[in-house]
Design an enzyme around this catalytic site. Structure first.
Site, PDB file in Angstrom:
ATOM      1  N   CYS A 195      37.210  -5.222  10.389  1.00  0.00           N
ATOM      2  CA  CYS A 195      37.119  -6.453  11.185  1.00  0.00           C
ATOM      3  C   CYS A 195      37.172  -7.669  10.256  1.00  0.00           C
ATOM      4  CB  CYS A 195      35.837  -6.467  12.002  1.00  0.00           C
ATOM      5  SG  CYS A 195      35.661  -7.961  13.009  1.00  0.00           S
TER       6      CYS A 195
ATOM      7  N   ASP B 265      51.159  -1.836  14.298  1.00  0.00           N
ATOM      8  CA  ASP B 265      52.531  -1.960  14.796  1.00  0.00           C
ATOM      9  C   ASP B 265      53.070  -0.710  15.478  1.00  0.00           C
ATOM     10  OD1 ASP B 265      52.372  -4.461  13.756  1.00  0.00           O
ATOM     11  OD2 ASP B 265      53.789  -4.151  12.115  1.00  0.00           O
TER      12      ASP B 265
ATOM     13  N   HIS C 148      44.484   0.482   8.198  1.00  0.00           N
ATOM     14  CA  HIS C 148      45.223  -0.599   8.845  1.00  0.00           C
ATOM     15  C   HIS C 148      46.048  -1.283   7.761  1.00  0.00           C
ATOM     16  CE1 HIS C 148      45.035  -4.402  11.633  1.00  0.00           C
ATOM     17  NE2 HIS C 148      46.253  -4.110  11.218  1.00  0.00           N
TER      18      HIS C 148
ATOM     19  N   ASN D 176      47.472   2.810  10.972  1.00  0.00           N
ATOM     20  CA  ASN D 176      47.201   1.856  12.055  1.00  0.00           C
ATOM     21  C   ASN D 176      48.005   0.581  11.807  1.00  0.00           C
ATOM     22  OD1 ASN D 176      44.506  -0.374  12.839  1.00  0.00           O
ATOM     23  ND2 ASN D 176      45.967   0.477  14.265  1.00  0.00           N
TER      24      ASN D 176
ATOM     25  N   VAL E 178      37.513  -4.579  20.810  1.00  0.00           N
ATOM     26  CA  VAL E 178      36.297  -5.274  21.231  1.00  0.00           C
ATOM     27  C   VAL E 178      36.367  -5.556  22.724  1.00  0.00           C
ATOM     28  CG1 VAL E 178      34.906  -7.349  20.952  1.00  0.00           C
ATOM     29  CG2 VAL E 178      35.964  -6.284  18.956  1.00  0.00           C
TER      30      VAL E 178
END
Length: 352
Positions: free
Chosen positions: A128, A233, A197, A231, A47
């Site tokens: 998100c 680390d 993620h 996704n 963002v």
């Protein structure tokens, strides 16, 4: 830079951008191991921070595919000011995935129609965790609404086919088989690849990403032959091999790691000074980046380089571009584009 079109009756929307093998994100994902001897590298959406100058900087350091920040479809298709402020690009900004926050098919199709001439793919944000977004049915809310999410994927693929790539970036459910079922449905809907993620919507970023979960999901959708990107680390080059080898993912998306060190995929353990000089060049070349955003980018990179704390504080107290450039000239041996050794230094070149 192209001006974003509107949807008024007197304006003809350009056709989708012509994707070549060199710019096709799906082709790159599937062939990077063969062509480059490594998995695909991706700079994820941040963002505000994934603006054009930063995207260009990442491309100079072995990033294969770059995402825009998330853009809210509802605002973008209705508000000319949002179009001007949210998205800028140029002919060199490729392969580019424009990420969208959206909660209905109609807004998504309008949004895609407007950005398709300027990107290589669109990614639906399903990760998100911000409460306001979830209340709107955007972001993480979509992983709990698989019917709507798959309808959106089908709508885009039905209209554009292989002329535009469509991706979904999801988080994992508390019950992993829910995520497996969602991914299988997305594959059947026609998604080109899935980014996972390795955290739930409630997992803090300070907690490790769940690589076991990503591995489990990949193993259970392998028959669908749809690439998966891991996704979470990725902070150094060795993480690329570690994560992909363990999970079976086709590549890795880095976000926070690239914000601090845009050169991590090029093998730099910390941000090299050359990144700072090149970032300055792209900021001044393209223009339009708000001063506070530039300042924060520089802070993240310089902090990772262990810049002396008093200097970091001094820099953050500056108020405009003129004073910031003067400060760099006073404090460092700061090279401009065209000067010998521009963008090549690794260590901080202090003057004192």
């Amino acid at each position: 830079m192209p001006t974003m079109p509107t949807l008024s009756d007197d304006i003809v929307i350009p056709k989708p951008k012509l994707i070549t093998r060199e710019t096709d994100p799906l082709h790159i994902i599937k062939t990077r191991q063969k062509t480059h001897g490594r998995p695909v590298t991706i700079a994820g959406p941040m963002v505000r921070y994934s603006k054009l100058p930063f995207r260009q900087l990442c491309r100079e350091y072995d990033v294969d595919i770059v995402y825009s920040p998330m853009i809210l479809a509802r605002e973008y298709v209705r508000n000319e000011h949002a179009r001007i402020s949210d998205f800028s690009t140029n002919s060199e900004d490729t392969p580019l995935i424009v990420q969208v926050g959206v909660n209905n098919v109609a807004d998504l199709l309008k949004f895609v129609e407007m950005v398709a001439p300027y990107c290589d793919g669109v990614g639906i944000n399903c990760g998100c965790p911000i409460k306001e977004q979830i209340r709107e049915g955007i972001g993480c809310a979509l992983i709990y609404n698989p019917g709507l999410l798959c309808d959106m994927v089908r709508a885009v693929k039905g209209k554009y086919g292989d002329k535009l790539r469509i991706e979904t970036k999801i988080r994992i459910h508390e019950e992993l088989n829910e995520t497996v079922n969602l991914c299988r449905e997305l594959c059947e809907a026609g998604v080109d690849w899935i980014t996972i993620h390795g955290r739930t919507r409630r997992t803090r970023s300070s907690q490790p990403a769940n690589l076991d979960a990503i591995k489990y999901i990949i193993e259970n959708i392998r028959d669908k032959n749809v690439p998966v990107i891991a996704n979470g680390d990725c902070f150094k080059l060795s993480d690329l091999e570690r994560i992909t080898t363990y999970t079976g993912a086709s590549g890795v998306m880095a976000v926070r790691g690239l914000l601090s060190n845009p050169a991590l995929f090029a093998g730099y353990e910390t941000c090299p000074w050359g990144c700072i000089e090149k970032f300055w060049y792209w900021v001044l070349e393209f223009g339009g980046l708000p001063f506070q955003l530039t300042l924060h980018h520089l802070y993240c990179m310089l902090e990772s380089m262990d810049l002396r704390k008093p200097l970091l504080k001094e820099m953050m107290n500056l108020k405009n571009y003129i004073s910031l450039i003067d400060w760099f000239d006073k404090t460092f041996y700061f090279k401009r584009f065209g000067e010998d050794e521009f963008g090549k230094a690794v260590e901080i070149p202090y003057k004192n």
